[in-house]
Design an enzyme around this catalytic site. Structure first.
Site, PDB file in Angstrom:
ATOM      1  N   GLY A 223      30.946  59.436 -25.504  1.00 23.05           N
ATOM      2  CA  GLY A 223      29.655  59.477 -24.827  1.00 23.05           C
ATOM      3  C   GLY A 223      29.177  58.092 -24.457  1.00 23.05           C
ATOM      4  O   GLY A 223      28.049  57.931 -23.990  1.00 23.05           O
ATOM      5  N   GLU A 264      36.631  59.010 -29.414  1.00 24.84           N
ATOM      6  CA  GLU A 264      37.528  59.451 -28.330  1.00 24.84           C
ATOM      7  C   GLU A 264      36.943  59.076 -26.969  1.00 24.84           C
ATOM      8  O   GLU A 264      36.501  59.939 -26.215  1.00 24.84           O
ATOM      9  CB  GLU A 264      37.681  60.969 -28.341  1.00 24.84           C
ATOM     10  N   PRO A 265      36.924  57.804 -26.649  1.00 20.24           N
ATOM     11  CA  PRO A 265      36.332  57.403 -25.368  1.00 20.24           C
ATOM     12  C   PRO A 265      37.205  57.736 -24.173  1.00 20.24           C
ATOM     13  O   PRO A 265      38.424  57.572 -24.213  1.00 20.24           O
ATOM     14  CB  PRO A 265      36.191  55.881 -25.509  1.00 20.24           C
ATOM     15  N   GLY A 266      36.572  58.231 -23.115  1.00 22.39           N
ATOM     16  CA  GLY A 266      37.286  58.464 -21.858  1.00 22.39           C
ATOM     17  C   GLY A 266      36.715  57.523 -20.810  1.00 22.39           C
ATOM     18  O   GLY A 266      37.290  56.502 -20.439  1.00 22.39           O
ATOM     19  N   CYS A 333      35.341  71.772   4.377  1.00 18.87           N
ATOM     20  CA  CYS A 333      34.532  72.831   4.958  1.00 18.87           C
ATOM     21  C   CYS A 333      33.625  73.444   3.899  1.00 18.87           C
ATOM     22  O   CYS A 333      33.790  74.594   3.489  1.00 18.87           O
ATOM     23  CB  CYS A 333      35.436  73.870   5.602  1.00 18.87           C
ATOM     24  N   GLU A 334      32.740  72.649   3.401  1.00 20.30           N
ATOM     25  CA  GLU A 334      31.718  72.958   2.390  1.00 20.30           C
ATOM     26  C   GLU A 334      30.759  71.785   2.497  1.00 20.30           C
ATOM     27  O   GLU A 334      31.144  70.738   3.006  1.00 20.30           O
ATOM     28  CB  GLU A 334      32.300  72.899   0.969  1.00 20.30           C
ATOM     29  N   TYR A 361      37.636  61.068 -14.403  1.00 25.03           N
ATOM     30  CA  TYR A 361      37.327  62.384 -13.836  1.00 25.03           C
ATOM     31  C   TYR A 361      37.290  62.344 -12.299  1.00 25.03           C
ATOM     32  O   TYR A 361      36.512  63.045 -11.673  1.00 25.03           O
ATOM     33  CB  TYR A 361      36.007  62.935 -14.410  1.00 25.03           C
TER      34      TYR A 361
HETATM   35  C1  LIG Z   1      35.405  66.237 -27.358  1.00 30.80           C
HETATM   36  C2  LIG Z   1      35.316  65.170 -26.351  1.00 30.80           C
HETATM   37  N1  LIG Z   1      35.699  63.927 -26.703  1.00 30.80           N
HETATM   38  C3  LIG Z   1      35.659  62.923 -25.807  1.00 30.80           C
HETATM   39  C4  LIG Z   1      35.228  63.113 -24.509  1.00 30.80           C
HETATM   40  C5  LIG Z   1      35.222  61.960 -23.563  1.00 30.80           C
HETATM   41  O1  LIG Z   1      33.928  61.677 -23.149  1.00 30.80           O
HETATM   42  P1  LIG Z   1      33.634  60.426 -22.234  1.00 30.80           P
HETATM   43  O2  LIG Z   1      34.509  60.503 -21.048  1.00 30.80           O
HETATM   44  O3  LIG Z   1      32.195  60.506 -21.924  1.00 30.80           O
HETATM   45  O4  LIG Z   1      33.951  59.208 -23.021  1.00 30.80           O
HETATM   46  C6  LIG Z   1      34.794  64.382 -24.116  1.00 30.80           C
HETATM   47  C7  LIG Z   1      34.319  64.607 -22.745  1.00 30.80           C
HETATM   48  O5  LIG Z   1      34.150  65.666 -22.235  1.00 30.80           O
HETATM   49  C8  LIG Z   1      34.858  65.450 -25.066  1.00 30.80           C
HETATM   50  O6  LIG Z   1      34.463  66.681 -24.733  1.00 30.80           O
END
Ligand SMILES: Cc1ncc(COP(=O)(O)O)c(C=O)c1O
Length: 405
Positions: A223, A264-266, A333-334, A361
């Site tokens: 988050g 778990e950073p994305g 086409c949206e 994403y």
């Molecule tokens: C369980 C879990 N961990 C980690 C993430 C990664 O979140 P973020 O991309 O905001 O770091 C998510 C995002 O949907 C998630 O659902």
């Protein structure tokens, strides 16, 4: 030191070489973000599992491994990608949602860490395996957080996790089947700027830790917010690290053994490393608006339409042009509006525009809607641009289709 931002000329050169639309990722920016996290949490035993759902190109996953990150996966195929990229199973965390027991068992057989997020599967897993394989339990702390309702996952109406109010039921199952619970997990949502939200979640976790005696870690999910707009800031991970590490060190004494903190950073790792470069196909003046129609759409970048996300846009072909107001749309086409009323340097047909913060994403949520082709992906490492995914070709649209008529 290699700069952590690609400049206009680099983006234009890559667009010329590989065509548009093109996703471009910058490895050094990922490295910089990873270093910020590890340094912020250096006072406690922390582990970071890259949430690869944000961007799963195998090269990005391998790069994460080279930095020392673990991998967080939400499907068995992401787990397989991680193993293919060279991750040890012990560095892979499986955090699925609403999958069946067969998929959990498949992950168990691959030897990765398991995160179970519902009572039904916990009970079935316990019944089958007892305490022979450790599991982490994903809890729903009932905290409303995140930049948008659609990316909030820890509130009472969310499908994610097991409610903290079901702790007695969890205990009953764990005790009956002698399940080895090695961790507790929560993830309240994406784009959380306020560090107090994480601390509030941690307090909830600490309350629940007492129900388990074999825990090794608490996973606080992710988050972490990154800046999207001018003047925007990111989550103060430095301050968060200090507070979280102090809390863990105090709590571990109380618990009787040290607990690790996992994340778990994305987005934090891959949002800013990414650029989507597109071409202005047409400038269309209507009664009320000047549209720039680009050779992309929500088939390539859906976040603005899906989450109302803001992506900074620049006209890199005409940086000195007079500023004018445009609404930037795709060729789908949206109604696929990327941005309303943006000040851009005058856009001419054929100019290249860049969308910033396109790493997380972005490509990952792309599709072939309208039978349009997915873009190429390019990774820049130490100044060198590598093609890491070929642009789709027409034949890709038919791949997998069975022609019976
Ligand atoms: C369980 C879990 N961990 C980690 C993430 C990664 O979140 P973020 O991309 O905001 O770091 C998510 C995002 O949907 C998630 O659902």
């Amino acid at each position: 030191m290699t700069p952590s931002r690609l400049d206009r000329e680099q983006l234009i050169d890559i667009a010329r070489e590989f065509g548009t639309p093109v996703y471009i990722y910058h490895a050094e920016k990922i490295k910089e973000q990873y270093a910020k996290l590890t340094s912020a949490f250096s006072n406690c035993t922390s582990r970071f599992f890259y949430a690869c759902k944000a961007l799963t190109n195998i090269n990005i996953i391998r790069y994460m491994r080279s930095l020392g990150a673990g991998l967080d996966c939400v499907s068995i195929n992401e787990v397989k990608l991680g193993l293919k990229a060279g991750f040890e199973p012990s560095n892979i965390l499986f955090t699925p949602n609403c999958v069946d027991l067969a998929e959990i068992i498949a992950a168990k057989e691959l030897g990765v860490h398991l995160n179970i997020d519902n009572i039904s599967i916990l009970e079935q897993f316990g019944n089958k395996f007892g305490g022979s394989y450790p599991v982490c339990i994903r809890l729903n702390p009932h905290i409303m957080a995140g930049g948008n309702y659609k990316i909030s996952t820890g509130h009472v109406d969310s499908k994610f996790g097991i409610s903290i109010h079901q702790i007695r039921h969890i205990e009953r199952i764990v005790k009956t089947f002698k399940i080895h619970v090695n961790g507790l997990h929560m993830h309240t949502g994406s784009e959380i700027k306020d560090v107090n939200v994480f601390l509030q979640g941690l307090e909830v976790m600490f309350e629940l830790v007492r129900h388990f005696d074999r825990l090794e870690f608490i996973d606080l999910g992710s988050g972490f917010k990154v800046p999207y707009q001018e003047g925007d800031t990111e989550t103060d991970v430095e301050a968060l690290g200090q507070k979280v590490c102090a809390a863990f060190s105090a709590f571990s004494k109380e618990y009787g053994k040290p607990l690790e903190v996992w994340f778990e950073p994305g987005k934090f790792l891959v949002s800013e490393c990414g650029y989507l470069v597109v071409k202005a196909n047409v400038i269309k003046q209507t009664t009320a608006t000047v549209f720039v129609g680009v050779n992309s759409g929500f088939n390539h970048l859906i976040r603005p339409m899906f989450y109302d996300s803001f992506h900074r846009i620049e006209n890199i072909s005409n940086p000195g042009g007079a500023e004018r107001i445009y609404t930037v749309v795709g060729n789908i086409c949206e109604t696929d509006t990327f941005a309303w009323d943006r000040k851009l340097n005058e856009v001419r047909e054929g100019d290249l525009l860049v969308f910033y913060n396109a790493g997380a994403y972005g490509f990952e949520m792309s599709s072939n809607f309208n039978s349009r082709l997915k873009p190429a992906e390019v990774l820049v490492v130490e100044g060198e641009a590598h093609l890491i995914r070929k642009r789709d070709v027409f034949e890709d649209l038919l791949r997998g289709q069975v022609e019976v008529l």
